[in-house]
Design an enzyme around this catalytic site. Sequence first.
Site, PDB file in Angstrom:
ATOM      1  N   LYS A 119       0.789  -1.256   0.124  1.00 13.92           N
ATOM      2  CA  LYS A 119       0.111   0.037  -0.010  1.00 13.92           C
ATOM      3  C   LYS A 119       0.676   1.216  -0.071  1.00 13.92           C
ATOM      4  O   LYS A 119       0.365   2.336  -0.747  1.00 13.92           O
ATOM      5  CB  LYS A 119      -0.946  -0.034   1.338  1.00 13.92           C
ATOM      6  N   GLU A 203      -2.884   7.224   7.985  1.00 17.84           N
ATOM      7  CA  GLU A 203      -3.340   8.056   7.187  1.00 17.84           C
ATOM      8  C   GLU A 203      -4.585   8.857   7.701  1.00 17.84           C
ATOM      9  O   GLU A 203      -4.918   8.272   9.049  1.00 17.84           O
ATOM     10  CB  GLU A 203      -3.720   7.511   5.841  1.00 17.84           C
ATOM     11  N   HIS A 238     -15.473  -2.739   7.189  1.00 13.54           N
ATOM     12  CA  HIS A 238     -14.675  -2.446   5.928  1.00 13.54           C
ATOM     13  C   HIS A 238     -14.815  -3.482   4.739  1.00 13.54           C
ATOM     14  O   HIS A 238     -14.057  -3.605   3.999  1.00 13.54           O
ATOM     15  CB  HIS A 238     -13.123  -2.233   6.447  1.00 13.54           C
ATOM     16  N   ARG A 295      -6.404  -7.485 -10.065  1.00 11.07           N
ATOM     17  CA  ARG A 295      -7.037  -8.805 -10.270  1.00 11.07           C
ATOM     18  C   ARG A 295      -8.676  -8.572 -10.548  1.00 11.07           C
ATOM     19  O   ARG A 295      -8.814  -7.531 -10.425  1.00 11.07           O
ATOM     20  CB  ARG A 295      -7.190  -9.454  -9.003  1.00 11.07           C
TER      21      ARG A 295
HETATM   22  P1  ADP Z   1      -8.558  -3.375   1.946  1.00 11.95           P
HETATM   23  O1  ADP Z   1      -7.125  -3.677   1.444  1.00 11.95           O
HETATM   24  O2  ADP Z   1      -8.535  -4.208   3.343  1.00 11.95           O
HETATM   25  O3  ADP Z   1      -9.575  -3.455   0.929  1.00 11.95           O
HETATM   26  P2  ADP Z   1      -8.660  -0.720   1.980  1.00 11.95           P
HETATM   27  O4  ADP Z   1      -7.828   0.520   2.000  1.00 11.95           O
HETATM   28  O5  ADP Z   1      -9.141  -0.768   0.499  1.00 11.95           O
HETATM   29  O6  ADP Z   1      -8.180  -1.970   2.316  1.00 11.95           O
HETATM   30  O7  ADP Z   1      -9.890  -0.197   2.934  1.00 11.95           O
HETATM   31  C1  ADP Z   1     -11.268  -0.567   2.657  1.00 11.95           C
HETATM   32  C2  ADP Z   1     -12.265   0.076   3.411  1.00 11.95           C
HETATM   33  O8  ADP Z   1     -11.815   0.545   4.582  1.00 11.95           O
HETATM   34  C3  ADP Z   1     -12.814   1.149   2.654  1.00 11.95           C
HETATM   35  O9  ADP Z   1     -13.593   0.842   1.695  1.00 11.95           O
HETATM   36  C4  ADP Z   1     -13.222   2.182   3.541  1.00 11.95           C
HETATM   37  O10 ADP Z   1     -14.561   1.883   3.942  1.00 11.95           O
HETATM   38  C5  ADP Z   1     -12.407   1.978   4.859  1.00 11.95           C
HETATM   39  N1  ADP Z   1     -11.157   2.994   4.704  1.00 11.95           N
HETATM   40  C6  ADP Z   1      -9.881   2.776   4.494  1.00 11.95           C
HETATM   41  N2  ADP Z   1      -9.345   3.853   4.483  1.00 11.95           N
HETATM   42  C7  ADP Z   1      -9.955   4.817   5.212  1.00 11.95           C
HETATM   43  C8  ADP Z   1      -9.626   6.130   5.490  1.00 11.95           C
HETATM   44  N3  ADP Z   1      -8.416   6.870   5.373  1.00 11.95           N
HETATM   45  N4  ADP Z   1     -10.889   6.884   5.947  1.00 11.95           N
HETATM   46  C9  ADP Z   1     -11.972   6.270   6.121  1.00 11.95           C
HETATM   47  N5  ADP Z   1     -12.237   4.838   5.804  1.00 11.95           N
HETATM   48  C10 ADP Z   1     -11.284   4.321   5.255  1.00 11.95           C
END
Ligand code: ADP
Length: 508
Positions: A119, A203, A238, A295
């Site tokens: 990431k 973040e 999430h 993917r």
């Molecule tokens: P993963 O790799 O587990 O899919 P992501 O970074 O895509 O992780 O985040 C998954 C979910 O978590 C997002 O769809 C959102 O709902 C929440 N999320 C992630 N980062 C943030 C953030 N900085 N602020 C608020 N919600 C977040």
Amino acid sequence: MKALFTKVLVANRGEISVRVQQTLREMGITACAIYSEPDRSALHTIKADEAYPVGSGPSAESYLRIDRILDAAKKARVEAIHPGYGFLSENAKFARAVEDAGFVFIGPTPKAMEQMGDKLSARRIMKKAGVPIVPGLTEPVRDPDEAKAAAREIGFPVLLKAVAGGGGKGMRIVRSEDELATALQRTRGEAKSSFGDDAVYLEKYLERPRHIEVQVMCDTHGNYLHCFERECSVQRRHQKVIEESPSPSIDEALRQKLCAAAVDAARAVEYRGAGTVEFIVDEDGSFYFLEMNTRLQVEHPITEEVVGIDLVAAQVRVAAGQKLPWKQEDLHQRGHSIEFRIYAEDPLQNFAPSLGKIRRLRVPMGPGIRNDTGIREGYQIPLFYDPLLAKLIVTAETRAAAIERGARALDQYRILGFLHNIPLHRWILRQDEFRSGHYSTKFLEERFDPAELTSAIDTAEMESLAAALALVESGVGDARSARGDPPPSLSHWGIGGRQRGLGRRPGQ
Ligand code: ADP
Ligand code: ADP
Ligand code: MG
């Protein structure tokens, strides 16, 4: 035009294996499956032209065994391997091993997978490419002091995230400075045990964002295209529960900006094949890159439905070295599509996984209905894998019509034998917040009240359940009695009733 493959191995299981096999067959390609011991009679094993065993139940002993998958590919004499999603699909080492063994990997280059799989590396590349990222660090935090300094600069709340995280795991919200040191330690521990890497970064945490993602599709002839967006804000822990396309919350200007940013992201890593660029979008319309999934995505069918394309076929063509069959101006969104993820889990017990044998399965049919499923009647759900069993995808001319179609299809859906989240989907479709299209990733967390699933019992449902129960107890139409299996207990059916006894349809 380069020739396509004659034989492909699908290195996955469940609904996605079945779905990939379907397209392979349409393309005249022999579809080979792999299976673990408990999946010996799974739908994906039965449906394949050929199926190869790769080990016992635990994924680490079967679906994650690169050596055994390559052995199966050799035995089957396939030319290419499709990884599906999950398991090894985002593992650059696997992609490389596939290529080193002389097979084509139906996916991006191992290098692009590495660049986007981490990431932080992805955040650095996006920053350089001019794609906005969530405010925060681009290097792992070393110690609590560094975390505090960074959090002070960004402003609380902040989100600690595992660099190697995925599937909604390895994340922790921190609201104040005194929670930070402990939170860091815990997130690190979880990151280490879940992903084998304790690197964590930090973040800005957005309170009420929407999750909107863009499908990209690229070939090896310099074509970088997008296939528009998917709205994925209905989430639990999430993780996505319902997705729709187009997003009901963005205007054409924002759509164009998101799609352009996604194409920039793909170009920055010379992406090949199908990928998804995920963004969070703030209430004021500002958007930030979250991550790229290198993917095919679980929710790819809604894009296929509204754009009218087959993403798996495009993946196969690109892997065979062909050009994408479309130009950007050929792609348009038409109508509205919604996907409901059918999970074997109990919405009343904080979505705890549920297990059992599928006693009854009736999938809805009719115009605009697509069932991507990996289950069949009589199938025992193995305890080793993801609880995602099937996906119901409904498509109609308008969003309102798609919601009504979804409600009808969910009413007709019958899965008996274990707990699942169809009642939750029916509840969601009744909510004004969902129906209005103005909902954030907090929607389920803030609004879902398990009591609302049990309180409104539909008498017609109860009557049909009682009739079904009588039938089962008399042994009619049930092979189980001939085999001497015990009939399902009353409490089992009682659970089914609680699950499915759900009040009126929206609009009634
Ligand atoms: P993963 O790799 O587990 O899919 P992501 O970074 O895509 O992780 O985040 C998954 C979910 O978590 C997002 O769809 C959102 O709902 C929440 N999320 C992630 N980062 C943030 C953030 N900085 N602020 C608020 N919600 C977040
Ligand atoms: P395919 O295209 O793989 O031949 P079918 O046309 O036979 O699939 O099946 C149509 C739908 O019914 C698919 O969604 C499939 O997953 C589902 N299905 C097929 N066979 C079974 C089964 N034995 N039990 C439950 N569902 C099934
Ligand atoms: Mg994600």
